[in-house]
Every structure is written in structure tokens, then in C-alpha cells.
Design a protein around this motif. Structure first.
Motif, PDB file in Angstrom:
ATOM      1  N   LEU A   1       0.836  -1.197   0.000  1.00 46.10           N
ATOM      2  CA  LEU A   1       0.000   0.000   0.000  1.00 46.10           C
ATOM      3  C   LEU A   1       0.874   1.251   0.000  1.00 46.10           C
ATOM      4  O   LEU A   1       1.742   1.407   0.845  1.00 46.10           O
ATOM      5  N   SER A   2       0.655   2.124  -0.941  1.00 48.00           N
ATOM      6  CA  SER A   2       1.479   3.327  -1.078  1.00 48.00           C
ATOM      7  C   SER A   2       0.917   4.449  -0.217  1.00 48.00           C
ATOM      8  O   SER A   2       0.001   5.167  -0.627  1.00 48.00           O
ATOM      9  N   GLU A   3       1.468   4.606   0.991  1.00 49.30           N
ATOM     10  CA  GLU A   3       1.022   5.692   1.856  1.00 49.30           C
ATOM     11  C   GLU A   3       1.310   7.047   1.223  1.00 49.30           C
ATOM     12  O   GLU A   3       0.526   7.992   1.364  1.00 49.30           O
ATOM     13  N   GLU A   4       2.413   7.143   0.511  1.00 55.87           N
ATOM     14  CA  GLU A   4       2.778   8.417  -0.112  1.00 55.87           C
ATOM     15  C   GLU A   4       1.705   8.877  -1.093  1.00 55.87           C
ATOM     16  O   GLU A   4       1.398  10.067  -1.199  1.00 55.87           O
ATOM     17  N   ALA A   5       1.113   7.920  -1.819  1.00 57.89           N
ATOM     18  CA  ALA A   5       0.077   8.276  -2.787  1.00 57.89           C
ATOM     19  C   ALA A   5      -1.259   8.563  -2.118  1.00 57.89           C
ATOM     20  O   ALA A   5      -2.105   9.265  -2.684  1.00 57.89           O
ATOM     21  N   LEU A   6      -1.463   8.055  -0.897  1.00 55.56           N
ATOM     22  CA  LEU A   6      -2.766   8.154  -0.251  1.00 55.56           C
ATOM     23  C   LEU A   6      -2.884   9.304   0.740  1.00 55.56           C
ATOM     24  O   LEU A   6      -3.970   9.828   0.963  1.00 55.56           O
ATOM     25  N   ILE A   7      -1.780   9.688   1.342  1.00 58.16           N
ATOM     26  CA  ILE A   7      -1.843  10.678   2.412  1.00 58.16           C
ATOM     27  C   ILE A   7      -2.104  12.078   1.859  1.00 58.16           C
ATOM     28  O   ILE A   7      -1.367  12.571   1.012  1.00 58.16           O
ATOM     29  N   ASP A   8      -3.168  12.688   2.368  1.00 60.01           N
ATOM     30  CA  ASP A   8      -3.472  14.088   2.076  1.00 60.01           C
ATOM     31  C   ASP A   8      -3.514  14.843   3.394  1.00 60.01           C
ATOM     32  O   ASP A   8      -4.107  14.355   4.370  1.00 60.01           O
TER      33      ASP A   8
ATOM     34  N   HIS B   1       4.672   9.278   8.506  1.00 61.56           N
ATOM     35  CA  HIS B   1       3.605  10.132   7.983  1.00 61.56           C
ATOM     36  C   HIS B   1       3.978  11.613   8.087  1.00 61.56           C
ATOM     37  O   HIS B   1       3.682  12.398   7.178  1.00 61.56           O
ATOM     38  N   LEU B   2       4.619  12.004   9.178  1.00 61.20           N
ATOM     39  CA  LEU B   2       5.048  13.393   9.314  1.00 61.20           C
ATOM     40  C   LEU B   2       6.056  13.754   8.224  1.00 61.20           C
ATOM     41  O   LEU B   2       6.028  14.870   7.677  1.00 61.20           O
ATOM     42  N   HIS B   3       6.932  12.813   7.902  1.00 60.24           N
ATOM     43  CA  HIS B   3       7.901  13.048   6.831  1.00 60.24           C
ATOM     44  C   HIS B   3       7.190  13.216   5.488  1.00 60.24           C
ATOM     45  O   HIS B   3       7.530  14.114   4.697  1.00 60.24           O
ATOM     46  N   LEU B   4       6.178  12.384   5.231  1.00 60.90           N
ATOM     47  CA  LEU B   4       5.444  12.483   3.968  1.00 60.90           C
ATOM     48  C   LEU B   4       4.672  13.794   3.874  1.00 60.90           C
ATOM     49  O   LEU B   4       4.472  14.329   2.776  1.00 60.90           O
ATOM     50  N   LEU B   5       4.261  14.338   5.011  1.00 58.20           N
ATOM     51  CA  LEU B   5       3.567  15.626   5.031  1.00 58.20           C
ATOM     52  C   LEU B   5       4.535  16.806   5.016  1.00 58.20           C
ATOM     53  O   LEU B   5       4.110  17.953   4.889  1.00 58.20           O
ATOM     54  N   GLY B   6       5.811  16.523   5.169  1.00 52.61           N
ATOM     55  CA  GLY B   6       6.798  17.602   5.235  1.00 52.61           C
ATOM     56  C   GLY B   6       6.807  18.318   6.574  1.00 52.61           C
ATOM     57  O   GLY B   6       7.251  19.469   6.667  1.00 52.61           O
ATOM     58  N   LEU B   7       6.373  17.653   7.625  1.00 50.06           N
ATOM     59  CA  LEU B   7       6.261  18.277   8.947  1.00 50.06           C
ATOM     60  C   LEU B   7       7.325  17.797   9.928  1.00 50.06           C
ATOM     61  O   LEU B   7       7.277  18.136  11.110  1.00 50.06           O
ATOM     62  N   GLN B   8       8.278  17.013   9.444  1.00 47.48           N
ATOM     63  CA  GLN B   8       9.248  16.418  10.363  1.00 47.48           C
ATOM     64  C   GLN B   8      10.093  17.467  11.080  1.00 47.48           C
ATOM     65  O   GLN B   8      10.590  17.220  12.187  1.00 47.48           O
TER      66      GLN B   8
END
Length: 258
Positions: free
Chosen positions: A119-126, A159-166
Motif C-alpha cells: 500500500l502506497s502511503e505516499e500516494a494516499l496521504i493528504d 507520515h510526518l515526513h510524507l507531510l513535510g512536517l518532520q
């Protein structure tokens, strides 16, 4: 980082704070974009690996989701439970439907592992609407920020990294780092200690009554619930609690000023 006090205004009420804590799913992340897709994939995989003696919709309902209408119960297991708790609920439902307990547990665990490999979290996370601008503004003003979530620590960091919030979130408290998750205040108080801030100068933003109950039990300045009223929080929002609580529909209803 030194302490910086800012004023947060919500519903014309002002709070002097130096830290903000966030829930993750439904608060930082659009819930449906990730977790309804994850449940879809899990139930599909489960059906391919074991003879499931129950309707797919009934399994989804057991964890508080409707995959047809793409809605979820903000107080249900999928929304407020840990990933392991969701798997346990699904296993229990399978057991009650006729599978042996060990077979039910093994089937759910196996399906979960399979889904997690593709499952591609990168493609799914908004990101939730407005959250990136809100956090960006808070960071510019020097507000300390943390996350207290029912999800696992490692997944939350990813998930924080994928959102750019790290780089904006200093402290992360996952469900696997505390003995009791929300509504218990343990994780909220631990986040305050690690940030070096006083609970009474901290607010929590979340999307469930469990978030607001944890904020109240921890003695925070306030709790802000995204998404409006829930069916299970009338007592919390009655005005008789130990801290004031607010409901908002959007992050834009909350302002941060020096």
C-alpha cells in the motif's frame, strides 16, 4: 529552543500558550484518504486469503466505517483505536462469525502484513484542509509543537515526513510509547514534559471526544475539536468541565498572533 508565548484566539476567546499538541489521523491527515483506503485493502486481502463467514460491510461496520458512503464513526475503533486494536476487533468479529480464534487472528495479521508491503502511503496521504498553513504560521512564531496519536510511533514519524512536517513537530508520542492511550492523559502529559512546557500553557487540537477528554484530564489551556459536534461529547462540551473546549469546522477559525 527558548519559550515563546503567543496568543491563540478561538471563538473570541484568547489563550496565552507556548505549545500546541495535535492528534494525527483526522487532524493532520485527511482520515478517509489513508485509513478508509487501508481498510478497503485489508478487507480485500482478507477475503482472498481466508473464507470469511461474514459480509465485508459488517466487518467494516465493526470498526466504525462505511466503505460505501466513505464515512466513519469519529468515536469508533478505526478512528480512535490503535492499529493493533483495529486488528483485534476484526479478529473478534471473525471469531464470532465461526472462525477459530487462532485462525481469525492469524488471518487478520497476515492480511495486515501483506497490505503494509504494497500500500502506497505516499500516494494516499493528504493533509487535512488548512493544517499546513496553520502549522507554518505557528512555527514562524516559535510555538513548540508535538503529536499525540493512537497510531504507532514509527508509522507516525513516517507520515510526518510524507507531510513535510518532520522539522516542525518536535515530539511524537505514539500509542506504543505509553501504557494507556487517549482519553487517558498519559501521552499528553508526556509530550508536555518532553517539550518542557506547562500543560496550562498548552492546547490540543484533535477530531474526537477522546482527544478532548485527554486535554481535559491533562489540565490543558483548552482543547479544540475539528469537525464540529460528535454524538458522544455532549457532557464534555456542556460547559461544566475543568477546562474550556471549542468546536471548529476549519483551522481557519483559529488564529495565532504574537
Amino acid at each position: 529552543m527558548g519559550r515563546v508565548l503567543v496568543t491563540v484566539t478561538v471563538h473570541d476567546r484568547k489563550y496565552l500558550i507556548d505549545a500546541i499538541l495535535f492528534d494525527k489521523d483526522g487532524t493532520l491527515i485527511d482520515f478517509a484518504s489513508l485509513w478508509l483506503a487501508w481498510l478497503d485493502a485489508l478487507l480485500d486481502t482478507l477475503g482472498e486469503t481466508v473464507a470469511v463467514p461474514i459480509q465485508r460491510s459488517d466487518l467494516a461496520s465493526a470498526v466504525g466505517a462505511d466503505l460505501i458512503s466513505r464515512t466513519h464513526d469519529a468515536g469508533g475503533p478505526l478512528a480512535v483505536g490503535s492499529n493493533s486494536e483495529v486488528r483485534l476487533v476484526l479478529a473478534q468479529r471473525l471469531y464470532m462469525s465461526g472462525l477459530r480464534w487462532e485462525q481469525a487472528c492469524a488471518a487478520v495479521e497476515s492480511a495486515s502484513r501483506i497490505v503494509d508491503t504494497w500500500l502506497s502511503e505516499e500516494a494516499l496521504i493528504d493533509p487535512a484542509a488548512g493544517v499546513l498553513d496553520f502549522i507554518g504560521q505557528a512555527r514562524e512564531l516559535g510555538v513548540r509543537m508535538g503529536v499525540v496519536t493512537a497510531d504507532d510511533q514509527d508509522r507516525t514519524l513516517r507520515h510526518l515526513h510524507l507531510l513535510g512536517l518532520q522539522d516542525s513537530i518536535e515530539v511524537v508520542i505514539g500509542a506504543d510509547t505509553v501504557s494507556s492511550g487517549k482519553p487517558d492523559p498519559e501521552g499528553v502529559l508526556l509530550a508536555c514534559r518532553r517539550l518542557g512546557v506547562a500543560p496550562e500553557r498548552t492546547l490540543l487540537v484533535g477530531d474526537t471526544s477522546s482527544d478532548m477528554a485527554a486535554a481535559t484530564a491533562a489540565g490543558l489551556a483548552t482543547g479544540i475539536r475539528l469537525g464540529g459536534a460528535g454524538p458522544d461529547d455532549e457532557l464534555l462540551f456542556s460547559g461544566n468541565g475543568s477546562i474550556p473546549l471549542h468546536r471548529v469546522e476549519r483551522f481557519e477559525e483559529v488564529s495565532i498572533t504574537p
